[in-house]
Design an enzyme around this catalytic site. Sequence first.
Site, mmCIF file in Angstrom:
data_model
loop_
_atom_site.group_PDB
_atom_site.id
_atom_site.type_symbol
_atom_site.label_atom_id
_atom_site.label_comp_id
_atom_site.label_asym_id
_atom_site.label_seq_id
_atom_site.Cartn_x
_atom_site.Cartn_y
_atom_site.Cartn_z
ATOM 1 N N ASN A 122 0.801 -1.074 -0.116
ATOM 2 C CA ASN A 122 0.043 -0.011 0.041
ATOM 3 C C ASN A 122 0.861 1.200 0.184
ATOM 4 O O ASN A 122 1.492 1.506 1.053
ATOM 5 C CB ASN A 122 -0.853 -0.010 1.253
ATOM 6 C CG ASN A 122 -1.640 1.309 1.324
ATOM 7 O OD1 ASN A 122 -2.066 2.231 0.509
ATOM 8 N ND2 ASN A 122 -2.336 1.281 2.637
ATOM 9 N N LYS A 159 0.169 4.100 -0.290
ATOM 10 C CA LYS A 159 -0.661 5.317 0.149
ATOM 11 C C LYS A 159 -0.345 6.684 -0.661
ATOM 12 O O LYS A 159 -0.254 6.519 -1.735
ATOM 13 C CB LYS A 159 0.012 5.582 1.581
ATOM 14 C CG LYS A 159 -0.158 4.260 2.534
ATOM 15 C CD LYS A 159 -0.013 4.568 3.912
ATOM 16 C CE LYS A 159 -0.197 3.297 4.699
ATOM 17 N NZ LYS A 159 -0.218 3.253 6.189
ATOM 18 N N HIS A 171 -9.683 1.060 4.895
ATOM 19 C CA HIS A 171 -8.260 1.494 5.605
ATOM 20 C C HIS A 171 -8.559 2.501 6.791
ATOM 21 O O HIS A 171 -9.228 3.354 6.485
ATOM 22 C CB HIS A 171 -7.310 2.097 4.451
ATOM 23 C CG HIS A 171 -5.972 2.143 5.259
ATOM 24 N ND1 HIS A 171 -5.502 3.078 5.978
ATOM 25 C CD2 HIS A 171 -4.914 1.081 5.204
ATOM 26 C CE1 HIS A 171 -4.279 2.554 6.469
ATOM 27 N NE2 HIS A 171 -3.972 1.482 5.659
ATOM 28 N N GLU A 183 -6.876 4.871 7.372
ATOM 29 C CA GLU A 183 -6.736 6.352 6.985
ATOM 30 C C GLU A 183 -8.021 6.813 6.118
ATOM 31 O O GLU A 183 -8.262 7.925 6.578
ATOM 32 C CB GLU A 183 -5.353 6.380 6.309
ATOM 33 C CG GLU A 183 -4.202 6.180 7.270
ATOM 34 C CD GLU A 183 -2.801 5.687 6.634
ATOM 35 O OE1 GLU A 183 -2.705 5.574 5.503
ATOM 36 O OE2 GLU A 183 -2.070 5.125 7.660
ATOM 37 N N GLU A 194 -5.607 -4.760 10.580
ATOM 38 C CA GLU A 194 -4.803 -3.631 10.762
ATOM 39 C C GLU A 194 -5.128 -2.865 11.977
ATOM 40 O O GLU A 194 -5.722 -1.929 11.830
ATOM 41 C CB GLU A 194 -4.858 -2.840 9.443
ATOM 42 C CG GLU A 194 -4.492 -3.307 8.179
ATOM 43 C CD GLU A 194 -3.666 -2.457 7.298
ATOM 44 O OE1 GLU A 194 -2.726 -2.794 6.711
ATOM 45 O OE2 GLU A 194 -4.005 -1.288 7.265
ATOM 46 N N GLY A 230 2.180 2.279 10.898
ATOM 47 C CA GLY A 230 3.155 3.652 10.693
ATOM 48 C C GLY A 230 4.072 3.799 12.002
ATOM 49 O O GLY A 230 4.542 4.965 11.642
ATOM 50 N N SER A 240 3.101 -1.950 10.417
ATOM 51 C CA SER A 240 4.463 -2.164 10.671
ATOM 52 C C SER A 240 5.326 -3.395 10.267
ATOM 53 O O SER A 240 6.210 -3.917 10.825
ATOM 54 C CB SER A 240 4.641 -1.701 12.118
ATOM 55 O OG SER A 240 4.451 -0.429 12.458
HETATM 56 P P1 PGA Z 1 2.657 0.391 7.641
HETATM 57 O O1 PGA Z 1 1.195 0.528 7.015
HETATM 58 O O2 PGA Z 1 3.171 -0.928 7.156
HETATM 59 O O3 PGA Z 1 3.419 1.474 7.244
HETATM 60 O O4 PGA Z 1 2.451 0.373 8.999
HETATM 61 C C1 PGA Z 1 0.298 -0.513 6.663
HETATM 62 C C2 PGA Z 1 -0.986 0.075 6.084
HETATM 63 O O5 PGA Z 1 -1.453 0.986 6.483
HETATM 64 O O6 PGA Z 1 -1.631 -0.768 5.311
#
Ligand code: PGA
Length: 263
Positions: free
Chosen positions: A9, A11, A95, A97, A180, A186, A226
Site C-alpha cells: 500500500n 498510500k 483502511h 486512514e 490492521e 506506521g 509495521s
Molecule cells: P505500515 O502501514 O506498514 O506503514 O504500518 C500498513 C498499512 O497502513 O496498510
Amino acid sequence: MRRKLVAGNWKMNMTAPEAEAAIESCVDLVSLKDNVDVILCPPFLTIPKVRELTKACPIGLGAQDVFWMPKGAFTGQISAPMLLASGCSYCIVGHSETRGRFGKLEVPAETLCYFGETDHTVHLKIGALVAHGIHPILCVGETQVERDAQMTDAVITTQLEIALTGHDPEELDELVVAYEPVWAIGTGNVCDTAEAERVCGMIRSILEDLVGQELAEKLRVLYGGSVKASNAKELFSQPNIDGGLVGGASLDPKEFAAVIAAA
Ligand code: PGA
C-alpha cells in the site's frame, strides 16, 4: 492450502517517475516467487504507470479506495468502472486512514471531516467492487483506545458484519480481509505475533458465520501494521495469517522484496 499474498500500500507516495525506479529494482525479485501473490496499490494517478511497468510480470494492481456510485456528480471521486478500465483487479476499502483514523495530522480535530467513511460506506464500496469483478481488500482494526477498553473483538466484529452482511457470498469469493490494528500502522509497533494470529483466527470464524465455512477457509486474511523484513517471516508462518498489507516497507524495493521472500 491458501496462497500467501503480499500487498504493498503505497498510500500518498510515488509519482510515476518514482514508481518507475522502484519497480525496476524489484520486478526480477518478485517474478521469481511463484508461490506468493504480490499486489501493488499505488495512488490513483500512478496506476497507469504501474500497469505499464508490470505488464510482463505477475504483479497484481490495486487501488487504495473507490466511490460506490458508477458515475455522476461526485467531485474528486473514482468509480469501480474507472478502476476496472485502468487495469485494477484489487481495491483497498475501509483502511483506517480513509476511515479518518489518522491521529497524526497537526490540525484541530473539530476542523476536519476527513473522507467521511463509515462501516456503511465500506459496505457500499464492496458492493460496487464485486459488481465489477474487482476484489476488495477489506481493512478492519481497533484503535489504541478501543484495545485498552478491551473492545478489540467487538469493534472488528461490527466492522465485518456491517461491511459484509447482505452481499452474496458467491460474489465475495476473492475477498481479502486485512487485520490492521490502527495503533500499529506506521508506528513501528508491530502487533505481537500470537495476538495477531488470535485476531486473524477470530476474523476467519466471523467470516464462517457471514459467508459460510467452505469460503471462509479459502479466503485470505492478512496482517498489516509495521510489517517489515525482520518480522514478516514469523507473522506469515502463523496458520491464520496469509500474508501482509505493507505500507512503509513497500516503498523500499529491497525491503519489500525481503518481505515477499518471507512469504
Ligand atoms: P505500515 O502501514 O506498514 O506503514 O504500518 C500498513 C498499512 O497502513 O496498510
